[in-house]
Design a protein around this motif. Structure first.
Motif, PDB file in Angstrom:
ATOM      1  N   SER A 301     114.696 -14.516 -24.267  1.00 33.65           N
ATOM      2  CA  SER A 301     115.218 -14.890 -25.578  1.00 33.65           C
ATOM      3  C   SER A 301     114.861 -16.339 -25.911  1.00 33.65           C
ATOM      4  CB  SER A 301     116.737 -14.691 -25.617  1.00 33.65           C
ATOM      5  OG  SER A 301     117.384 -15.462 -24.619  1.00 33.65           O
ATOM      6  N   GLU A 323     120.147 -10.061 -33.852  1.00 26.62           N
ATOM      7  CA  GLU A 323     120.218  -8.600 -33.965  1.00 26.62           C
ATOM      8  C   GLU A 323     118.904  -7.969 -33.529  1.00 26.62           C
ATOM      9  OE1 GLU A 323     120.942  -5.119 -37.362  1.00 26.62           O
ATOM     10  OE2 GLU A 323     121.141  -7.244 -37.881  1.00 26.62           O
ATOM     11  N   ARG A 326     118.635  -7.759 -29.768  1.00 28.30           N
ATOM     12  CA  ARG A 326     119.343  -6.607 -29.198  1.00 28.30           C
ATOM     13  C   ARG A 326     118.511  -5.332 -29.349  1.00 28.30           C
ATOM     14  NH1 ARG A 326     123.714  -9.462 -31.466  1.00 28.30           N
ATOM     15  NH2 ARG A 326     123.639  -8.268 -33.402  1.00 28.30           N
ATOM     16  N   SER A 332     118.861  -4.062 -21.703  1.00 31.37           N
ATOM     17  CA  SER A 332     119.825  -5.168 -21.505  1.00 31.37           C
ATOM     18  C   SER A 332     119.563  -5.948 -20.221  1.00 31.37           C
ATOM     19  CB  SER A 332     121.263  -4.629 -21.495  1.00 31.37           C
ATOM     20  OG  SER A 332     121.572  -3.954 -22.678  1.00 31.37           O
TER      21      SER A 332
END
Length: 360
Positions: A301, A323, A326, A332
């Protein structure tokens, strides 16, 4: 027939505990559990203490004003406000009478404490899925292919940036439409998924005009690409949906670019549109490499944020939000690999298609 679910049973235990604490002669299930179980007693004491933070007079209930009063008086008011929101009050006031009794508090409290249990299970499963994907024998080859693509782009001195690729979305969309048409053609069962057997049949046809013939298809490679593309982990039996099939094609493309034996897995399917197809796939690879600048096979990220800041363009910044992250980090794991990138990218390029079909 009177029955209690698990959270209601916790309420029964908590009520029994405080009754037994008040009168040692009263025999309750909650009280009996506290005998000789220090951990249980400590947990129940914490529940009571938490309740009395709101019902400071011990009158048996607290109001919304007392609820808000706790947040104002808390030494960590900001943290308290972030947790004890209006939504939390709705969880507490089960009866909707504007007051929260001890039983209602315990019920909501047990829900908050156990709220992450399902998420933890999902996280563990996601980590397992990420590890399994890392162990796929094609993963090192994909990384090498990405590094090769990066080297080619660097030598060509092409200034690849995400904003320019956004402008090419309509052309990429046309290529994705053709891939989805192929997916639909070979979805013999009509279930919206391409099973391995159906995919193999497609590969046999695609290879029929090649010098290698159908015998030249490397089925183990097809299966490994299949497993990498199966991002929802439904397995060989359920197969790949349309977006996962796009991932399959993109992985096959970069492996072919690296000189593997998979060159006909995708290019044969769109021979008359080969140039447009190739450009679209290179756009996908180029867009990915704007974030994974070292071509190591994944990006974080922080790397995504750095790339967006460096881009300095409004369009890219609005697209690459939290968003979007994700959507990207499907398993994850905290990192996004090439397959996850392609899956999310295909969603962005085709955004609005479902709405258009509904309008029709």
């Amino acid at each position: 027939k009177h029955v209690l679910d698990q959270k209601q049973f916790i309420v029964m235990c908590a009520v029994g505990f405080i009754l037994a604490e008040e009168d040692k002669d009263i025999s309750t299930f909650g009280g009996m559990l506290a005998n000789g179980d220090d951990a249980y007693r400590s947990a129940m004491a914490d529940v009571v203490t938490a309740y009395l933070s709101f019902d400071r007079d011990g009158k048996g209930y607290f109001t919304a004003d007392e609820f808000n009063g706790f947040m104002t008086a808390s030494k960590r008011a900001d943290a308290a406000k972030s947790f004890f929101t209006g939504e939390r009050w709705a969880d507490l006031d089960v009866s909707g009478d504007g007051k929260v009794e001890f039983e209602e508090f315990v019920y909501a409290f047990s829900n908050w404490v156990s709220n992450d249990d399902d998420d933890d299970d999902d996280d563990e499963e996601s980590q397992d899925n990420h590890i399994n994907r890392r162990k796929n024998p094609l993963t090192p080859r994909i990384t090498l292919a990405l590094q090769l693509s990066k080297s080619i782009l660097d030598k060509q001195k092409k200034d690849v940036n995400f904003t320019r690729i956004i402008m090419r979305f309509p052309k990429i969309h046309r290529v994705f439409d053709r891939i989805r048409t192929i997916h639909e053609k070979y979805d013999i069962s009509g279930d919206g998924h391409l099973q391995l057997a159906e995919l193999t049949a497609a590969m046999n046809e695609l290879m029929s005009n090649d010098a290698q013939g159908a015998d030249g298809v490397d089925y183990s490679t097809i299966e490994n690409i299949f497993m990498l593309s199966d991002l929802d982990h439904h397995g060989l039996k359920e197969g790949l949906d349309a977006k996962e099939f796009i991932v399959f094609c993109a992985v096959g493309f970069i492996l072919a670019e690296a000189g593997g034996a998979t060159s006909k897995l995708v290019t044969g399917a769109v021979s008359e549109h080969e140039k447009e197809y190739r450009l679209a796939m290179m756009d996908i690879v180029g867009a990915y490499l704007t974030f994974d600048r070292e071509g190591k096979g994944y990006f974080t990220s922080n790397e995504m944020h750095t790339a967006v800041v460096d881009c300095g363009k409004k369009d890219a910044g609005s697209l690459l939000t939290a968003e979007r992250w994700r959507e990207l980090d499907i398993d994850s794991s905290g990192v996004v690999d090439f397959e996850e990138w392609v899956h999310a990218f295909s969603t962005w390029v085709t955004a609005g298609d479902d709405e258009d079909e509904d309008d029709e």
